[in-house]
Design a protein around this motif. Structure first.
Motif, PDB file in Angstrom:
ATOM      1  N   GLY A  99       0.773  -1.271  -0.153  1.00 28.75           N
ATOM      2  CA  GLY A  99      -0.253  -0.195   0.029  1.00 28.75           C
ATOM      3  C   GLY A  99       0.977   1.488   0.292  1.00 28.75           C
ATOM      4  O   GLY A  99       0.659   2.310  -1.048  1.00 28.75           O
ATOM      5  N   ILE A 100       1.941   1.159   0.220  1.00 28.33           N
ATOM      6  CA  ILE A 100       3.100   2.529   0.367  1.00 28.33           C
ATOM      7  C   ILE A 100       3.616   2.737  -0.498  1.00 28.33           C
ATOM      8  O   ILE A 100       3.354   4.063  -0.736  1.00 28.33           O
ATOM      9  CB  ILE A 100       3.592   2.227   2.053  1.00 28.33           C
ATOM     10  N   THR A 101       4.399   1.563  -0.816  1.00 30.07           N
ATOM     11  CA  THR A 101       4.591   1.856  -1.875  1.00 30.07           C
ATOM     12  C   THR A 101       3.698   2.287  -3.435  1.00 30.07           C
ATOM     13  O   THR A 101       4.501   3.377  -4.399  1.00 30.07           O
ATOM     14  CB  THR A 101       5.521   0.422  -2.496  1.00 30.07           C
ATOM     15  N   GLU A 102       3.140   1.736  -3.755  1.00 30.10           N
ATOM     16  CA  GLU A 102       2.108   1.932  -4.469  1.00 30.10           C
ATOM     17  C   GLU A 102       1.911   3.667  -4.090  1.00 30.10           C
ATOM     18  O   GLU A 102       1.121   5.087  -5.580  1.00 30.10           O
ATOM     19  CB  GLU A 102       0.846   1.027  -4.060  1.00 30.10           C
ATOM     20  N   GLN A 103       1.149   3.245  -3.073  1.00 28.78           N
ATOM     21  CA  GLN A 103       0.956   5.527  -3.088  1.00 28.78           C
ATOM     22  C   GLN A 103       1.928   6.551  -3.500  1.00 28.78           C
ATOM     23  O   GLN A 103       1.743   7.361  -4.193  1.00 28.78           O
ATOM     24  CB  GLN A 103       0.642   5.887  -1.285  1.00 28.78           C
ATOM     25  N   ILE A 104       3.076   5.966  -2.614  1.00 33.00           N
ATOM     26  CA  ILE A 104       4.266   7.010  -2.942  1.00 33.00           C
ATOM     27  C   ILE A 104       4.456   6.913  -4.318  1.00 33.00           C
ATOM     28  O   ILE A 104       5.216   8.027  -4.584  1.00 33.00           O
ATOM     29  CB  ILE A 104       5.893   6.511  -2.115  1.00 33.00           C
ATOM     30  N   THR A 105       4.640   6.045  -5.277  1.00 31.74           N
ATOM     31  CA  THR A 105       4.980   5.542  -6.280  1.00 31.74           C
ATOM     32  C   THR A 105       3.966   6.835  -7.084  1.00 31.74           C
ATOM     33  O   THR A 105       4.269   7.435  -8.035  1.00 31.74           O
ATOM     34  CB  THR A 105       5.041   4.754  -7.331  1.00 31.74           C
ATOM     35  N   ASN A 106       2.520   6.882  -7.354  1.00 26.92           N
ATOM     36  CA  ASN A 106       1.990   7.541  -8.108  1.00 26.92           C
ATOM     37  C   ASN A 106       2.039   9.016  -7.869  1.00 26.92           C
ATOM     38  O   ASN A 106       1.726   9.824  -8.459  1.00 26.92           O
ATOM     39  CB  ASN A 106       0.227   6.892  -7.428  1.00 26.92           C
TER      40      ASN A 106
ATOM     41  N   LEU B 188       8.701  -1.080 -28.189  1.00 26.75           N
ATOM     42  CA  LEU B 188       7.076  -1.227 -27.323  1.00 26.75           C
ATOM     43  C   LEU B 188       6.164  -2.504 -27.840  1.00 26.75           C
ATOM     44  O   LEU B 188       5.434  -2.814 -28.053  1.00 26.75           O
ATOM     45  CB  LEU B 188       6.739  -0.059 -27.649  1.00 26.75           C
ATOM     46  N   PRO B 189       7.352  -4.331 -27.033  1.00 28.21           N
ATOM     47  CA  PRO B 189       6.127  -5.045 -27.329  1.00 28.21           C
ATOM     48  C   PRO B 189       4.665  -4.581 -26.002  1.00 28.21           C
ATOM     49  O   PRO B 189       3.822  -4.832 -26.584  1.00 28.21           O
ATOM     50  CB  PRO B 189       6.645  -5.567 -26.635  1.00 28.21           C
ATOM     51  N   GLU B 190       4.721  -4.028 -25.220  1.00 29.25           N
ATOM     52  CA  GLU B 190       3.704  -4.063 -23.848  1.00 29.25           C
ATOM     53  C   GLU B 190       3.291  -2.116 -24.252  1.00 29.25           C
ATOM     54  O   GLU B 190       2.044  -2.111 -22.852  1.00 29.25           O
ATOM     55  CB  GLU B 190       4.157  -3.752 -22.662  1.00 29.25           C
ATOM     56  N   GLY B 191       4.153  -2.175 -24.932  1.00 25.12           N
ATOM     57  CA  GLY B 191       2.887  -0.841 -25.465  1.00 25.12           C
ATOM     58  C   GLY B 191       3.865   0.401 -25.284  1.00 25.12           C
ATOM     59  O   GLY B 191       4.225   0.023 -24.052  1.00 25.12           O
ATOM     60  N   LYS B 192       3.283   2.328 -25.204  1.00 22.58           N
ATOM     61  CA  LYS B 192       3.801   2.746 -24.321  1.00 22.58           C
ATOM     62  C   LYS B 192       3.055   2.568 -22.441  1.00 22.58           C
ATOM     63  O   LYS B 192       4.632   3.405 -22.364  1.00 22.58           O
ATOM     64  CB  LYS B 192       3.384   3.869 -25.138  1.00 22.58           C
ATOM     65  N   GLY B 193       2.660   3.003 -22.138  1.00 18.95           N
ATOM     66  CA  GLY B 193       1.914   2.156 -21.246  1.00 18.95           C
ATOM     67  C   GLY B 193       1.673   4.267 -20.408  1.00 18.95           C
ATOM     68  O   GLY B 193       1.612   4.982 -21.441  1.00 18.95           O
ATOM     69  N   GLY B 194       1.412   3.808 -19.629  1.00 19.33           N
ATOM     70  CA  GLY B 194       0.998   5.607 -18.747  1.00 19.33           C
ATOM     71  C   GLY B 194       1.927   6.586 -19.659  1.00 19.33           C
ATOM     72  O   GLY B 194       3.111   6.436 -19.589  1.00 19.33           O
ATOM     73  N   ARG B 195       1.489   7.365 -18.840  1.00 10.19           N
ATOM     74  CA  ARG B 195       2.490   9.120 -19.352  1.00 10.19           C
ATOM     75  C   ARG B 195       4.162   9.320 -18.693  1.00 10.19           C
ATOM     76  O   ARG B 195       4.925   9.342 -19.210  1.00 10.19           O
ATOM     77  CB  ARG B 195       2.168  10.166 -19.535  1.00 10.19           C
ATOM     78  N   TYR B 196       3.704   8.758 -17.145  1.00 10.48           N
ATOM     79  CA  TYR B 196       5.241   8.805 -16.483  1.00 10.48           C
ATOM     80  C   TYR B 196       5.394   7.739 -16.393  1.00 10.48           C
ATOM     81  O   TYR B 196       4.692   6.543 -15.296  1.00 10.48           O
ATOM     82  CB  TYR B 196       4.000  10.345 -15.325  1.00 10.48           C
ATOM     83  N   GLY B 197       6.829   8.000 -15.816  1.00 10.76           N
ATOM     84  CA  GLY B 197       7.559   6.854 -15.360  1.00 10.76           C
ATOM     85  C   GLY B 197       8.432   6.496 -14.096  1.00 10.76           C
ATOM     86  O   GLY B 197       8.739   6.129 -13.525  1.00 10.76           O
ATOM     87  N   PHE B 198       8.303   8.555 -13.373  1.00  6.86           N
ATOM     88  CA  PHE B 198       9.355   8.048 -12.192  1.00  6.86           C
ATOM     89  C   PHE B 198       9.120   7.855 -11.510  1.00  6.86           C
ATOM     90  O   PHE B 198       8.139   9.166 -11.239  1.00  6.86           O
ATOM     91  CB  PHE B 198      10.072  10.066 -12.593  1.00  6.86           C
ATOM     92  N   PHE B 199       8.838   6.973 -10.201  1.00  8.88           N
ATOM     93  CA  PHE B 199       9.694   6.121  -9.932  1.00  8.88           C
ATOM     94  C   PHE B 199       9.228   4.854 -10.414  1.00  8.88           C
ATOM     95  O   PHE B 199       7.526   4.518 -10.728  1.00  8.88           O
ATOM     96  CB  PHE B 199      10.409   5.650  -9.382  1.00  8.88           C
ATOM     97  N   SER B 200       9.887   3.773 -10.754  1.00 10.13           N
ATOM     98  CA  SER B 200       9.083   1.978 -11.318  1.00 10.13           C
ATOM     99  C   SER B 200       7.545   1.662  -9.862  1.00 10.13           C
ATOM    100  O   SER B 200       8.389   1.244  -8.748  1.00 10.13           O
ATOM    101  CB  SER B 200      10.272   1.183 -11.842  1.00 10.13           C
ATOM    102  N   ALA B 201       6.877   1.940 -10.137  1.00  8.90           N
ATOM    103  CA  ALA B 201       5.793   0.752  -8.969  1.00  8.90           C
ATOM    104  C   ALA B 201       6.606  -0.584  -9.296  1.00  8.90           C
ATOM    105  O   ALA B 201       6.161  -0.809  -8.274  1.00  8.90           O
ATOM    106  CB  ALA B 201       4.078   0.515  -9.149  1.00  8.90           C
ATOM    107  N   HIS B 202       6.320  -1.255 -10.376  1.00 11.98           N
ATOM    108  CA  HIS B 202       7.001  -2.964 -10.168  1.00 11.98           C
ATOM    109  C   HIS B 202       8.167  -2.293  -9.766  1.00 11.98           C
ATOM    110  O   HIS B 202       8.273  -3.168  -8.651  1.00 11.98           O
ATOM    111  CB  HIS B 202       7.710  -3.087 -11.931  1.00 11.98           C
ATOM    112  N   ALA B 203       9.476  -1.839  -9.941  1.00 17.01           N
ATOM    113  CA  ALA B 203      10.319  -1.741  -8.608  1.00 17.01           C
ATOM    114  C   ALA B 203      10.251  -1.812  -7.154  1.00 17.01           C
ATOM    115  O   ALA B 203      10.984  -2.539  -6.433  1.00 17.01           O
ATOM    116  CB  ALA B 203      11.617  -1.133  -9.471  1.00 17.01           C
ATOM    117  N   ALA B 204       9.187  -0.969  -7.116  1.00 19.27           N
ATOM    118  CA  ALA B 204       9.111  -0.435  -5.865  1.00 19.27           C
ATOM    119  C   ALA B 204       8.696  -1.294  -4.926  1.00 19.27           C
ATOM    120  O   ALA B 204       9.478  -2.110  -3.645  1.00 19.27           O
ATOM    121  CB  ALA B 204       8.620   0.831  -5.428  1.00 19.27           C
ATOM    122  N   ASN B 205       7.415  -1.930  -5.564  1.00 24.51           N
ATOM    123  CA  ASN B 205       6.347  -3.680  -4.695  1.00 24.51           C
ATOM    124  C   ASN B 205       7.263  -4.488  -5.225  1.00 24.51           C
ATOM    125  O   ASN B 205       7.656  -5.552  -3.421  1.00 24.51           O
ATOM    126  CB  ASN B 205       5.909  -3.051  -5.306  1.00 24.51           C
TER     127      ASN B 205
END
Length: 212
Positions: free
Chosen positions: A85-92, A115-132
């Motif tokens: 929950g914390i990592t998701e909120q802080i990342t957003n 881009l096999p997965e497409g561009k994704g959302g506009r902003y990327g800093f920082f990575s939620a995948h990495a944080a989670n």
């Protein structure tokens, strides 16, 4: 200096993204998918209720003689949920504040990325995948204190994080900063977990003394 770092980040991301083959595309898409890891999360939740999964240096093992296993496991599961929950909120929050475009939205890299997965959302800093993933990895590795588990879960977090660069969903620094954030959050939640276990342990110790 900042321009040099940005150019270096672009070069590294382009280099890693340029490793594409059909086989690795499938592997990285699998690693990046969130739903495929639900069985892993379920398995980790079950491990919290298995005494043999805790090493002798784990706080759960130390307090285990005084706290019921069901309660120790429940506290562990709640700690993981809190960490997520914390990592998701802080990342957003950070993504909206920094507003750094993902590689696929970066004009300087237009047409240079696969881009096999497409561009994704506009902003990327920082990575939620990495944080989670790193938050989960550090927190649970500290809780269980088992070498086999620690090696596996950290390698898993690193593989998932790498897949985000390969798929050009994040720049390298997005992933590195996300990993650092996840590690720090995982550490903070772990110390909270230890504190709660110590409080519960003292409560059960006093209860035992009253009944003895």
């Amino acid at each position: 200096m900042i321009d040099w770092l940005i150019n270096l980040d672009h070069s590294i991301t382009l280099g890693l993204n340029g490793m594409h083959t059909p086989f690795w595309n499938e592997v990285m898409l699998f690693l990046s998918a969130k739903t495929v890891w639900i069985p892993l999360y379920a398995a980790i939740a079950i491990l919290f209720f298995v005494p043999r999964c805790y090493g002798k240096k784990s706080q759960a093992f130390i307090s285990g003689s005084r706290i019921p296993l069901w309660l120790t496991g429940l506290i562990g599961v709640m700690a993981v949920l809190l960490c997520f929950g914390i990592t998701e909120q802080i990342t957003n929050i950070v993504k909206d504040l920094v507003a750094r475009p993902r590689p696929g939205h970066e004009p300087l890299l237009e047409g240079l990325l696969q881009l096999p997965e497409g561009k994704g959302g506009r902003y990327g800093f920082f990575s939620a995948h990495a944080a989670n993933t790193f938050g989960l990895a550090i927190l649970t590795a500290l809780i269980f204190r088992r070498k086999w588990y620690s090696v596996f879960i950290v390698l898993w977090a690193a593989a998932v994080s790498f897949s985000r660069i390969y798929l050009a969903k994040h720049f390298t620094t997005d992933v590195l900063c996300g990993a650092v954030a996840g590690i720090l959050i995982g550490l903070a939640v772990y110390y909270l977990y230890k504190y709660i276990l110590s409080l519960v342990s003292r409560k059960y110790t006093r209860t035992d003394d009253l009944h003895s």
